[in-house]
Design a protein around this motif. Structure first.
Motif, short mmCIF file in Angstrom:
data_model
loop_
_atom_site.label_atom_id
_atom_site.label_comp_id
_atom_site.label_asym_id
_atom_site.label_seq_id
_atom_site.Cartn_x
_atom_site.Cartn_y
_atom_site.Cartn_z
N UNK A 46 21.60 16.72 49.95
CA UNK A 46 22.00 16.00 48.73
C UNK A 46 21.52 16.74 47.49
N UNK A 47 20.37 17.37 47.57
CA UNK A 47 19.83 18.07 46.40
C UNK A 47 20.53 19.39 46.13
N UNK A 48 21.02 20.02 47.18
CA UNK A 48 21.67 21.31 47.00
C UNK A 48 20.63 22.42 46.86
N UNK A 49 21.12 23.61 46.59
CA UNK A 49 20.22 24.77 46.52
C UNK A 49 20.20 25.42 45.14
N UNK A 69 9.29 24.61 43.67
CA UNK A 69 10.64 24.07 43.51
C UNK A 69 11.01 23.13 44.66
N UNK A 70 10.96 23.64 45.88
CA UNK A 70 11.42 22.85 47.03
C UNK A 70 10.47 21.71 47.36
N UNK A 71 9.18 21.99 47.51
CA UNK A 71 8.22 20.96 47.93
C UNK A 71 8.15 19.77 46.98
N UNK A 72 8.10 19.98 45.67
CA UNK A 72 8.10 18.80 44.79
C UNK A 72 9.36 17.94 44.93
N UNK A 73 10.48 18.56 45.25
CA UNK A 73 11.72 17.80 45.41
C UNK A 73 11.80 17.02 46.71
N UNK A 74 11.08 17.47 47.72
CA UNK A 74 11.18 16.81 49.03
C UNK A 74 9.90 16.09 49.43
N UNK A 75 8.93 16.01 48.54
CA UNK A 75 7.61 15.49 48.93
C UNK A 75 7.67 14.08 49.50
N UNK A 150 9.84 5.02 47.58
CA UNK A 150 9.83 6.22 46.76
C UNK A 150 10.93 7.19 47.18
N UNK A 151 11.15 7.32 48.49
CA UNK A 151 12.18 8.22 48.99
C UNK A 151 13.56 7.76 48.55
N UNK A 152 13.82 6.47 48.66
CA UNK A 152 15.12 5.95 48.22
C UNK A 152 15.32 6.17 46.73
N UNK A 153 14.27 5.94 45.97
CA UNK A 153 14.35 6.15 44.53
C UNK A 153 14.66 7.61 44.22
N UNK A 154 13.99 8.53 44.92
CA UNK A 154 14.23 9.95 44.68
C UNK A 154 15.64 10.34 45.10
N UNK A 155 16.10 9.86 46.25
CA UNK A 155 17.45 10.18 46.70
C UNK A 155 18.49 9.62 45.75
N UNK A 156 18.25 8.44 45.22
CA UNK A 156 19.17 7.84 44.25
C UNK A 156 19.22 8.66 42.97
N UNK A 157 18.05 9.14 42.51
CA UNK A 157 18.01 10.00 41.31
C UNK A 157 18.77 11.30 41.53
N UNK A 158 18.62 11.88 42.71
CA UNK A 158 19.31 13.13 43.02
C UNK A 158 20.82 12.89 43.07
N UNK A 159 21.23 11.79 43.70
CA UNK A 159 22.65 11.48 43.80
C UNK A 159 23.25 11.23 42.41
N UNK A 160 22.53 10.50 41.57
CA UNK A 160 23.02 10.24 40.22
C UNK A 160 23.08 11.52 39.40
N UNK A 161 22.09 12.39 39.56
CA UNK A 161 22.07 13.64 38.80
C UNK A 161 23.19 14.57 39.24
N UNK A 162 23.49 14.61 40.53
CA UNK A 162 24.56 15.49 40.99
C UNK A 162 25.95 14.93 40.67
#
Length: 164
Positions: A46-49, A69-75, A150-162
């Motif tokens: 979902x986050x992409x590269x 870059x990667x670890x903060x996005x998937x923590x 927290x994971x759902x919130x982060x995934x929702x933010x990523x989905x909204x941003x993309x």
């Protein structure tokens, strides 16, 4: 095993894997690792590269891309997967039973110990150890719930941003 490719070398160097702690660790990792993958793969897809590619273009090394870059996005997804692994590892019986050897004080896990106590008709002790496992499970569920939010919130933010 002792008759495998590495068996003679391991025996020469007195390295024990089966019926020892390393075997238990390997069996537990084998059984629980899919829980981390199940959480991280959809999150990373979902986050992409794009962020990692930008970091590489700007001169970051592989470790820098991972740590900054990667670890903060998937923590949160990683932490959630680790909690699921912990829950599975605490209750793992089958694979650990095969590789542990049931050596008291050395290769017994709590589920194996409950079985031993129960088979020895020591029901009170078996119930006590099983109750401790249940308490650990409740604590794990509480942690899972917090991290899941927290994971759902982060995934929702990523989905909204993309999607923007």
């Amino acid at each position: 095993g002792a008759q495998g490719w590495f068996g003679p070398w391991l025996q020469e160097h007195d390295i024990r894997i089966i019926f020892a702690v390393p075997g238990i660790v390997l069996a537990t990792i084998f059984v629980t690792f899919p829980f981390v993958a199940r959480e991280l793969i959809p999150l990373m897809e979902a986050q992409g590269s794009e962020e990692e590619e930008a970091a590489v273009v700007l001169g970051a090394s592989g470790w820098q891309v991972f740590w900054y870059t990667t670890l903060p996005n998937i923590k949160w997804g990683l932490l959630y997967g680790v909690i699921l692994c912990n829950a599975r590892a605490m209750g793992e019986f089958g694979a650990v039973s095969v590789v542990s050897g049931h050596i008291r004080g050395q290769t017994n896990t709590m589920p194996l110990y409950v079985e031993i106590l129960y088979n020895e008709y020591n029901y009170a002790a078996a119930f006590a150890v099983a109750s401790l496992l249940a308490l650990l499970a409740i604590i794990t569920l509480a942690l899972k719930t917090l991290v899941e939010r927290q994971t759902r919130r982060q995934l929702q933010e990523v989905t909204e941003a993309s999607g923007e």
